[in-house]
Design an enzyme around this catalytic site. Structure first.
Site: not given
Ligand code: CA
Length: 430
Positions: A129, A136, A201, A203, A235, A239, A242, A255, A259, A376
């Site tokens: 990744d 971002h 996320e 992506e 993804d 948080r 993380q 994570k 996925t 975000e």
């Molecule tokens: Ca990611």
């Protein structure tokens, strides 16, 4: 780099009912995937309108090139072949699906997509990744370092980390909220339990084509040949887990619990009309080192794609509400091209193989309404998002259905789509 040819002609039509003008899968797209019909066996197929055409069966009957690769139960062998082989397959399939006189050869191998299951298309050897979405990276960095959100390496090196291939799943797979270890900022000790800050996320996933040997870099001028196609990639990110685990070695269990990808491979060949110049770097930004710089890659290394994220809570679905759009924006907000990601990954001699998966990193635009994650959008959980039911979201709740989508559009060409990349959040295992 892929060429525009007759298979991209906007006036081309197919005899398959509903394919012409299909929002995602007109005959100009022909994404490849792995499917099983009601009888169960996994086969290679292509999407055409609301149908799947069985390429394994057509290959067995000698109607398509690359017949041996089509007899395997993944796309790895096909994408280990040179790009010319996939281009020849695309041309042959296009001829079968556009020529009314070929209809009798193919019709028995068409299956309604609604009656089929789609699978992860490759045996994924490795998943990496990246972090090339500069807005971002800036938004996340500004939560911690308002004065200098980007770390000093960002504009010199495509940042990435090794993810986990075993937990990549196709769209529709349930998203089981992970348990994990977290520590509140004001707590003395950590605890173990369901994540309370589950995020997504947005992506793109890059499928690698071809094989390289260990110790042999991929020059940037040849990196385009290693780009097999794209999918959408979510993804999912816890948080709170993380934040507690990521230093000093980076994300781990926050994570790798899941996925989700969109299972159709939108091929590099199908994307040829939608190549675009890489946006110029801002004045004062460093020029990339020579191993990351190629004039052709800069001229056509970006892609004209529009990406969207939609959310529907369980209460919204129960009321019949339409999903709320959380994000809408172009995929041009990538600071590094796909070619640069590939060249960088192999620059130390790391070998890349057909079916390896590279995530781009979260793709966000610069302004609200184009952000690719909740952390975000809500400024780290400080500013909730309102839903039509009166519910609010800082992070995902059980029952939330989250869908990523992408389409490529350009005047003079048929719009093509990726199919959904969706998941519904379920409660944590007890
Ligand atoms: Ca990611």
């Amino acid at each position: 780099m892929s060429r525009i040819d007759h298979t991209h002609d906007a006036n081309a039509t197919s005899w398959v009912a509903g394919a012409d003008g299909h929002a995602e899968f007109p005959v100009q797209n022909l994404p490849l995937g792995l499917f099983s019909g009601p009888d169960g066996g996994r086969r290679i197929g292509a999407a055409i309108g609301d149908f799947i055409v069985d390429l394994t069966a057509l290959g067995r009957e000698g109607r398509l090139p690359a017949a041996a690769a089509l007899q395997t139960a993944t796309l790895n062998a096909l994408f280990a072949e040179p790009a010319d082989v996939r281009r020849a397959l695309r041309h042959a399939l296009f001829a079968l699906l556009t020529g009314e006189e070929r209809r009798a050869e193919v019709e028995g191998h068409l299956h309604p997509a609604s009656a089929c299951a789609l699978h992860v298309p490759f045996a994924i050897g490795d998943y990496t990744d990246f972090y090339v979405g500069i807005h971002h990276a800036t938004h996340i960095g500004s939560l911690f370092r308002p004065d200098s959100p980007l770390l000093p390496n960002y504009k010199h090196v495509p940042i990435g980390y090794h993810g986990r291939a075993s937990s990549v799943r196709p769209s529709g797979t349930a998203v089981r909220r992970p348990n994990g270890q977290r520590k509140a900022p004001d707590a003395d000790t950590p605890l173990f339990g369901p994540s309370t800050r589950l995020d997504y996320e947005l992506e793109l996933g890059v499928w690698i084509a071809g094989d390289s040997e260990i110790g042999v870099p991929v020059p940037i001028a040849e990196a385009g040949e290693r780009f097999g196609g794209l999918c959408l990639l979510n993804d999912w990110s816890a948080r709170d887990i993380q934040a507690w685990e990521y230093q000093p070695l980076g994300p781990f269990l926050s994570k790798n619990f899941l996925t989700t990808i969109s299972p159709w491979v939108v091929t590099a060949e199908a994307l040829a009309p939608f190549r675009a110049p890489q946006p110029p770097r801002a004045e004062g930004d460093p020029r990339p080192l020579p191993y990351l710089w190629d004039a052709t890659d800069q001229r056509q290394g970006a892609l004209d794609l529009t990406l969207e994220v939609h959310l529907a809570s369980a209460a919204m679905r129960a009321r019949g509400d339409a999903p709320v759009r959380l994000s809408h924006g172009p995929a041009s907000n990538m600071y590094w091209t796909i070619g640069q990601m590939i060249a960088h990954h192999a620059s130390n001699g790391c070998d890349l193989h057909a079916g390896d998966l590279l995530g781009t990193g979260t793709i966000s635009g610069p302004v609200p309404g184009s952000f690719g994650s909740l952390i975000e959008m809500t400024r780290g959980g400080q500013q909730p998002v309102a839903l039509p039911t009166g519910e609010q979201r800082t992070f995902l709740e059980d029952g939330d259905a989250l869908t990523l989508s992408a389409r490529a559009e350009k005047p003079g060409f048929r719009t093509i789509g990726f199919g959904p990349c969706s998941g519904i959040v379920e409660s944590a295992p007890s």
